[in-house]
Design an enzyme around this catalytic site. Structure first.
Site, mmCIF file in Angstrom:
data_model
loop_
_atom_site.group_PDB
_atom_site.id
_atom_site.type_symbol
_atom_site.label_atom_id
_atom_site.label_comp_id
_atom_site.label_asym_id
_atom_site.label_seq_id
_atom_site.Cartn_x
_atom_site.Cartn_y
_atom_site.Cartn_z
ATOM 1 N N VAL A 153 55.734 52.042 30.321
ATOM 2 C CA VAL A 153 54.408 51.514 30.635
ATOM 3 C C VAL A 153 53.598 52.640 31.255
ATOM 4 C CG1 VAL A 153 53.124 49.928 32.100
ATOM 5 C CG2 VAL A 153 55.194 49.146 30.935
ATOM 6 N N ASP A 205 50.980 43.295 48.602
ATOM 7 C CA ASP A 205 51.662 42.437 47.633
ATOM 8 C C ASP A 205 53.082 42.144 48.083
ATOM 9 O OD1 ASP A 205 52.486 41.466 44.761
ATOM 10 O OD2 ASP A 205 50.345 41.886 44.659
ATOM 11 N N ALA A 236 38.355 37.209 47.076
ATOM 12 C CA ALA A 236 37.465 37.636 45.998
ATOM 13 C C ALA A 236 36.077 37.017 46.130
ATOM 14 C CB ALA A 236 38.072 37.282 44.641
ATOM 15 N N SER A 245 45.902 38.410 38.599
ATOM 16 C CA SER A 245 46.686 39.436 39.300
ATOM 17 C C SER A 245 46.757 40.716 38.489
ATOM 18 C CB SER A 245 48.122 38.955 39.538
ATOM 19 O OG SER A 245 48.249 38.170 40.675
ATOM 20 N N HIS A 276 56.428 40.950 41.489
ATOM 21 C CA HIS A 276 54.978 40.871 41.343
ATOM 22 C C HIS A 276 54.312 42.202 41.691
ATOM 23 C CE1 HIS A 276 50.835 39.397 42.488
ATOM 24 N NE2 HIS A 276 51.021 38.731 41.369
#
Length: 675
Positions: free
Chosen positions: A197, A148, A284, A336, A182
């Protein structure tokens, strides 16, 4: 079993008529002379050397950060289309294709600094039943490679190893490695343990390959290099939250190699849902990759989520809370964000027995998913960790007997959640381009602050390099001027005051040297000169006053945190400087070298952000280098055995800037070394 995108005989004929090969390469118009970057895959190393030699006038090999591509018989070269056509016809060449770009599968984002009324806390974890998964420490951790944009250093977000594969970009501090936020947000959903989180599995061993640039893009060659790096690290899972609609033979070869090594590849289906159907992106779309689509808190497929026969499973990806820059909570959408949920669940299942094959884990995930209907939208359904765990033993028995895993249908009622507040924040912002809005409740423009935090390391700034420009890189001396001392506390305070003036609509000229005790004449002059040049930059001219303030606070943040990279010492038969290279101790930007330095730097980063938000207006500016509330020795400790780091002259510089708080002075003294 799902159907996969295959090239039929009819399709191959059509491709040949269109002048294409399986690599996606299109032969050139012989008049074409414009150069582009191409990926050349040869049959073996001997073939690669032969091709390089034979076409040496055509092939201009591009340097990579590692030898991983050449080790796999892959060359990256600038050529004309005509030259690419010639090379492609050589029998020693497997494929030649344009080095096209991949894009992160993320939509627009915003932050959420507090729990919003009308939002179910951690709905995303509850919906896939991992919210009650036990934090079971395991001797052999599941190794996950995140390909990433990098991962910012943060408390509770541990990274085992990092690599930066972006060419000519080798000196990013781990504090600000992720220029787009990201990769950091995705990592937080997998492993975060910061109290804000909750990641799915904090026991994961995380490997970070920085391949996406600040625009969240990367050429295919860099993606391939990242995959080979992950293979080299012997990871169990590769997490990919980006894609392209262009088939790539080089990418397929790398994915195939990962599979052959027993690695489970999990990738985002893409954000092309509003552009019709049958648009799952590569990688994918490859048969041996788990393709992940996105659903919202009502378990309905997201409008943006790509659909098609290639979709394997779906997971929460719409208005999901994650950790972004500077440890701030953010709300973000895209396939994502769905990927890390599948990665996390897979890692929990795999850590039960790391000797299990990737095919077992893949089949267990897919067979245990909750069927939601249309296969092209939902694949096998919404992943369900709890059900997969309950069915683990039965699946294990079937698999060990050589049978296909066939489980009783998951008929659990789908529970929906109220995530209306966060969904409203990102409503109407979905787009494949994925630009970030990203404002906190206190009005901090995170991108502006982040740009300021990394600006001094850019060629554009004119102040790159700690030796030449110590005022902007936390170095305690000006080595090109007789080792004149540089008070990094004073430099930080100067920038903070300048930032505050920009917030009022004024400029750096509103702050005089007399306002900053401890600031040398040279530092005063150099910082003002840099600010004068900054004001000429078009991006800065277009900033609002608040954004100018955020940017300059980011500059100050860089200076402060860099002090714990560039002005620190480690005891090795005497106190020796921790540096980048050609020094006594290598590892200035290596968070594994005295991690306590980075823990301290992260607290400074947070103090800077709080100051911007007005939460530290009653605290002296140079107290931002102090970690308040240290009760367990995390930051300051009696170190008579010289086990930890020291920072140059912090006690002296604290006196020069007129710090009088006895507790702060005491703590600074515990990490001080005079130089």
């Amino acid at each position: 079993m799902r159907k996969f995108r295959k090239y039929t005989a009819t399709a191959l004929v059509a491709m040949m008529v269109a002048g294409m090969t399986m690599s996606g390469y299109q032969p050139a118009d012989v008049s074409a002379s414009q150069e582009s970057e191409y990926i050349i895959v040869t049959k073996d190393k001997k073939s690669m050397k032969t091709v390089e030699s034979k076409y040496n006038t055509m092939i201009d090999t591009q340097e990579q950060n590692t030898d991983l591509l050449k080790d796999e018989n892959v060359l990256v070269s600038k050529m004309t289309a005509k030259e690419a056509d010639i090379v492609n016809k050589d029998q020693k060449v497997v494929s030649v294709e344009k080095n096209t770009m991949v894009n992160a599968s993320e939509t627009e984002s915003t932050t959420a600094a507090k729990e919003d009324q009308g939002t179910d806390s951690q709905w995303n974890l509850k919906s896939i039943h991992v919210d009650k998964a036990k934090d079971t420490a395991t001797d052999e951790k599941v190794k996950v490679a995140l390909l990433d944009s990098g991962i910012d250093y943060q408390e509770g977000l541990n990274v085992k190893e990092r690599v930066n594969l972006i060419e000519d970009d080798n000196e990013f501090s781990p504090m600000f490695e992720d220029s787009s936020n990201h990769g950091t947000s995705i990592a937080s959903l997998i492993v975060s343990n910061n109290g804000k989180v909750k990641g799915i599995n904090k026991n994961v061993e995380l490997y970070s390959a920085r391949i996406l640039d600040e625009n969240k893009q990367a050429p295919i060659s860099r993606v391939v290099e990242g995959i080979y790096w992950a293979i080299d690290k012997k990871v169990n899972i590769i997490s990919i939250s980006f894609g392209t609609n262009q088939y790539s033979e080089a990418l397929k070869q790398a994915i195939d190699e990962a599979n052959a090594k027993g690695i489970l590849v999990i990738a985002a289906a893409g954000n092309q849902g509003e552009n019709g159907t049958d648009n799952v992106e590569y990688p994918a779309a490859f048969e041996n990759v788990v393709a992940v689509g996105s659903v919202d808190s009502k378990a309905e497929v997201s409008d943006f989520s790509s659909t098609g026969k290639e979709v394997d499973v779906v997971a929460p990806g719409e208005a999901v809370r994650a950790t972004g820059a500077f440890g701030e909570t953010m709300v973000t959408s895209g396939t994502s964000m769905a990927v890390p949920h599948v990665v996390g669940a897979a890692s929990l299942l795999w850590q039960k027995d790391t000797n299990k094959s990737k095919d077992f884990i893949k089949d267990l995930l897919e067979e245990s998913a909750r069927n939601l209907g249309d296969k092209e939208s939902y694949g096998n359904g919404l992943i369900d960790y709890e059900y997969a765990e309950k069915q683990y033993t039965k699946a294990e028995e079937q698999y060990e007997q050589g049978q296909d895993i066939e489980l009783k249908d998951n008929t659990k009622t789908i529970k929906t959640y109220n995530n209306s507040s966060d969904e409203n924040k990102v409503s109407g912002t979905w787009s494949a381009a994925g630009h970030q809005k990203y404002l906190t409740d206190n009005g901090v423009n995170i991108p502006a602050m982040k740009k300021g935090a990394i600006y001094a390391d850019s060629d554009d700034s004119g102040v790159k390099g700690m030796t030449e420009n110590p005022d902007f890189h936390g170095l305690y001396q000006r080595r090109h001027a007789g080792n004149e001392e540089v008070n990094y506390l004073a430099s930080y305070r100067f920038m903070i005051k300048i930032g505050n003036e920009y917030g009022k609509g004024k400029t750096y000229t509103a702050v005089s040297k007399a306002d900053i005790p401890g600031l040398t004449d040279t530092s005063y002059s150099r910082i003002r000169s840099m600010m004068a040049n900054l004001q000429k930059k078009s991006f800065f001219k277009n900033y609002s006053n608040a954004n100018k303030k955020a940017f300059v606070f980011g500059l100050a943040m860089h200076t402060a945190t860099d002090a714990f990279a560039h002005s620190t010492f480690l005891y090795q038969n005497g106190w020796k400087a921790i540096t980048h290279k050609d020094g006594e101790v290598i590892g200035a930007d290596d968070s594994s070298v005295q991690k306590r330095r980075f823990t301290m730097a992260y607290r400074i980063e947070r103090n800077n952000l709080y100051r911007y938000q007005g939460k530290r207006s009653d605290v002296a500016v140079c107290h931002d280098f102090h970690a308040a509330g240290d009760t367990d020795g995390s930051y300051y400790v009696d170190d008579s055995a010289n086990k930890y780091y020291r920072i140059a002259n912090i006690s002296k510089y604290a006196t020069q800037v007129k710090i009088t708080d006895e507790n702060v002075i005491k703590h600074y003294g515990m990490i001080n070394i005079s130089r």
